[in-house]
Design an enzyme around this catalytic site. Structure first.
Site, PDB file in Angstrom:
ATOM      1  N   ASP A  13      -6.431 -10.364   0.893  1.00 12.54           N
ATOM      2  CA  ASP A  13      -6.403  -9.724   2.202  1.00 12.54           C
ATOM      3  C   ASP A  13      -5.595 -10.540   3.217  1.00 12.54           C
ATOM      4  OD1 ASP A  13      -6.982  -8.331   4.479  1.00 12.54           O
ATOM      5  OD2 ASP A  13      -9.137  -8.241   4.148  1.00 12.54           O
ATOM      6  N   GLY A  68      -0.859  -1.597   4.390  1.00 14.30           N
ATOM      7  CA  GLY A  68       0.318  -0.736   4.267  1.00 14.30           C
ATOM      8  C   GLY A  68       1.524  -1.208   5.050  1.00 14.30           C
ATOM      9  N   ASP A  79      -8.493  -0.088   7.965  1.00 13.32           N
ATOM     10  CA  ASP A  79      -9.814   0.109   7.350  1.00 13.32           C
ATOM     11  C   ASP A  79     -10.368   1.515   7.579  1.00 13.32           C
ATOM     12  OD1 ASP A  79      -9.434  -2.525   6.891  1.00 13.32           O
ATOM     13  OD2 ASP A  79     -11.346  -3.185   7.727  1.00 13.32           O
TER      14      ASP A  79
HETATM   15  C1  GLA Z   1     -10.368  -6.393   6.171  1.00 11.92           C
HETATM   16  C2  GLA Z   1     -10.231  -5.441   4.988  1.00 11.92           C
HETATM   17  C3  GLA Z   1     -11.589  -4.839   4.675  1.00 11.92           C
HETATM   18  C4  GLA Z   1     -12.577  -5.959   4.357  1.00 11.92           C
HETATM   19  C5  GLA Z   1     -12.637  -6.944   5.502  1.00 11.92           C
HETATM   20  C6  GLA Z   1     -13.448  -8.172   5.157  1.00 11.92           C
HETATM   21  O1  GLA Z   1     -10.710  -5.734   7.332  1.00 11.92           O
HETATM   22  O2  GLA Z   1      -9.291  -4.444   5.257  1.00 11.92           O
HETATM   23  O3  GLA Z   1     -11.488  -3.945   3.592  1.00 11.92           O
HETATM   24  O4  GLA Z   1     -12.179  -6.595   3.184  1.00 11.92           O
HETATM   25  O5  GLA Z   1     -11.338  -7.390   5.877  1.00 11.92           O
HETATM   26  O6  GLA Z   1     -13.436  -9.137   6.140  1.00 11.92           O
END
Ligand code: GLA
Length: 521
Positions: free
Chosen positions: A285, A324, A345
């Protein structure tokens, strides 16, 4: 007074004056070397350590430079590095506003505070309507909490495909439901429930721990898990013993999105650790890397972990999570990615789910076996949508060949939730071996028809009604390449065949609902 004695004392005082001035100013030097007689008591590096229930800490740093009425400097809150762009007041009552670039937008923070003794007492709110969070920062050595040195990135090359995720990954992920409350017990109980509920046998194999499992690094730099996860290897063994696979989460930055330890500068070491624990899936991430790298550097950053996973010699599905940006679908496969998030998200609301799901049309060409667009995890069963809306969610994700990662509490599912997640015919569309992502073929007001070509010349057809009243949607079979009579038409939610004997057919679709069909041509 004896004049000669006076003269002697005066001479002594004059000769000692520079030294006395030096003593006075040296005694009152502020920590960063600025003499306090020009009154800059806020100047310095200030730190606050915030304990978390899992035994880890979050740090925030305020590197301040006070110049009369102005306060400049930077603020670091775990993975966020802000430059102070506005300030008012002084030691008795100040406000500082920090700002940072985050992709194409700006992120800001605001702190109000005052100096109390040698502590900064401050408060901040995320949103104006929130209750303020109070914090007390103490002086820290210069340099502590500073942005780490930038490590060189590797030149780009094509990472060999790992041979995994031939169909979109299926399983469960902790984030949507549990956020920071995920722990060893939850994961074991979810693994049990994946078996007893029939989820595993329907294809949901990956049990993925998202953010907040991370502890500190040991003396050798190895990542450890925090006290919520006492023994990651034992947990992996347990999950494997159930015929399931275990997934984990990290970030290319020094910190993760939730402010935990990231893999920055430890990529190879972490990949080896994950492999040694028995990890089968990594979600990687971007969050914590955004202050270090420009978006243009994402391919090299993600390639680094792609290479590291291959070198670790364990089959590990590689999931790119950078929302993305930079048209990831164009380079995701080259850096070793099996899937890549295409948006921000998801949340458990109709507008969030549909905004994401119905915006994927242009990405269809980038999906193929082993390489999938990921419009984020499922919210089915989390309570924020109706069952009709969750059927729309599930049907759309099936047409989009999207990963099916349930995001609800598998230990406690209603029969309606089970019926949605466990519909084998809908899952079969999602997992179709052809690996083609579906597309919208018609949009008329709030009604949309989406079609996915399946292996063996079948079609999956989603008739969606995004409107607030029920509506009829008419399908003309010739438009779908049917020559002559329809061979077979199956309603996948009603679980029955539909009789068609004319050139078109009118379907009633409820508000926010879907009629999901499989057509044999
Ligand atoms: C980001 C990701 C989420 C999740 C959080 C965790 O927002 O996009 O899917 O993994 O981090 O902190």
């Amino acid at each position: 007074m004896n004049t000669s004695l006076f003269r002697t004392r005066a001479l002594w005082l004059m000769s000692a004056l520079p030294f006395l001035i030096f003593l006075v100013s040296a005694g009152s030097l502020a920590q960063n070397g600025t003499p306090s007689f020009i009154s800059t008591p806020l100047t310095g590096n200030w730190a606050v350590k915030i304990p978390k229930p899992d035994g880890t800490f979050q740090w925030a740093y305020f590197n301040l430079k006070q110049d009369g009425e102005k306060i400049a400097g930077s603020i670091r809150v775990t993975q966020f590095y802000y430059k102070i762009k506005e300030s008012t007041g002084g030691p008795d009552n100040f406000t500082i506003v920090g700002s940072m670039r985050d992709g194409s937008s700006d992120r800001t923070v605001k702190y109000e505070g005052k100096l109390v003794g040698d502590e900064l007492h401050m408060s901040t709110r995320r949103r104006p309507e929130d209750k303020p969070t109070e914090l007390i920062a103490k002086r820290a050595p210069d340099g502590e909490g500073a942005m780490p040195a930038l490590l060189p990135l590797p030149p780009l090359h094509k990472v060999t495909y790992n041979g995994l995720a031939k169909t979109p990954p299926m399983g469960w992920n902790s984030w949507n439901k549990f956020k920071g409350a995920v722990d060893d017990k939850v994961v074991r109980e979810v693994a049990d429930a994946m078996v007893t509920s029939g989820m595993r046998d329907a294809g949901y194999i990956y049990v993925n721990i998202d953010d907040t499992w991370e502890g500190a690094r040991d003396a050798q730099g190895n990542i450890t898990s925090n006290k919520k996860f006492p023994d990651m290897k034992a947990l992996a063994d347990y999950v494997h013993s159930k015929g399931l696979k275990l997934g984990i989460y990290s970030s290319p930055g020094p910190n993760t999105c939730a402010g935990y330890e990231g893999s920055y500068g430890h990529e190879e070491q972490d990949a080896r650790t994950f492999a040694s624990w028995g990890i089968d899936y990594l979600k990687y991430d971007w969050c914590g890397a955004r202050n270090l790298y420009a978006d243009e550097e994402m391919p090299a950053v993600y390639q680094k972990m792609g290479d590291a996973l291959l070198a670790a010699k364990r089959p590990i599905v590689y999931s790119l999570c950078q929302y993305g940006r930079l048209d990831v679908w164009k380079w995701g496969p080259d850096v070793g990615g099996n899937l890549w998030r295409t948006t921000g998200d998801i949340s458990d609301r109709w507008d969030s789910m549909t905004r994401i799901g119905f915006s994927q049309n242009d990405l269809a060409q980038y999906a193929s076996s082993g390489h999938w667009n990921d419009p984020d995890m499922l919210e089915v069963g989390n309570g924020g949508m109706t069952d009709a809306e969750y059927k729309t969610h599930m049907s759309l994700w099936a047409i989009l060949a999207a990963p099916l990662l349930a995001g609800n509490d598998i230990r406690d599912m209603s029969s309606d939730t089970k019926e949605i997640l466990l519909n084998r015919e809908v899952i079969a569309v999602n997992q179709d071996k052809g690996g083609k992502q579906g597309k919208r073929i018609l949009q008329s007001g709030d009604q949309e028809i989406w079609v996915r070509e399946l292996a063996g010349n079948d079609l999956a057809i989603g008739l969606f009604n995004r409107g607030s009243a029920s509506a009829d949607i008419t399908v003309r079979w010739a438009d779908l390449g049917v020559k002559g009579k329809v061979k077979k038409l199956r309603d996948l939610w009603e679980k029955r065949d539909v009789k068609v004997d004319s050139a078109d057919h009118k379907f009633a679709v409820s508000s926010h609902g879907v009629v999901f069909l499989r057509l044999a041509r």
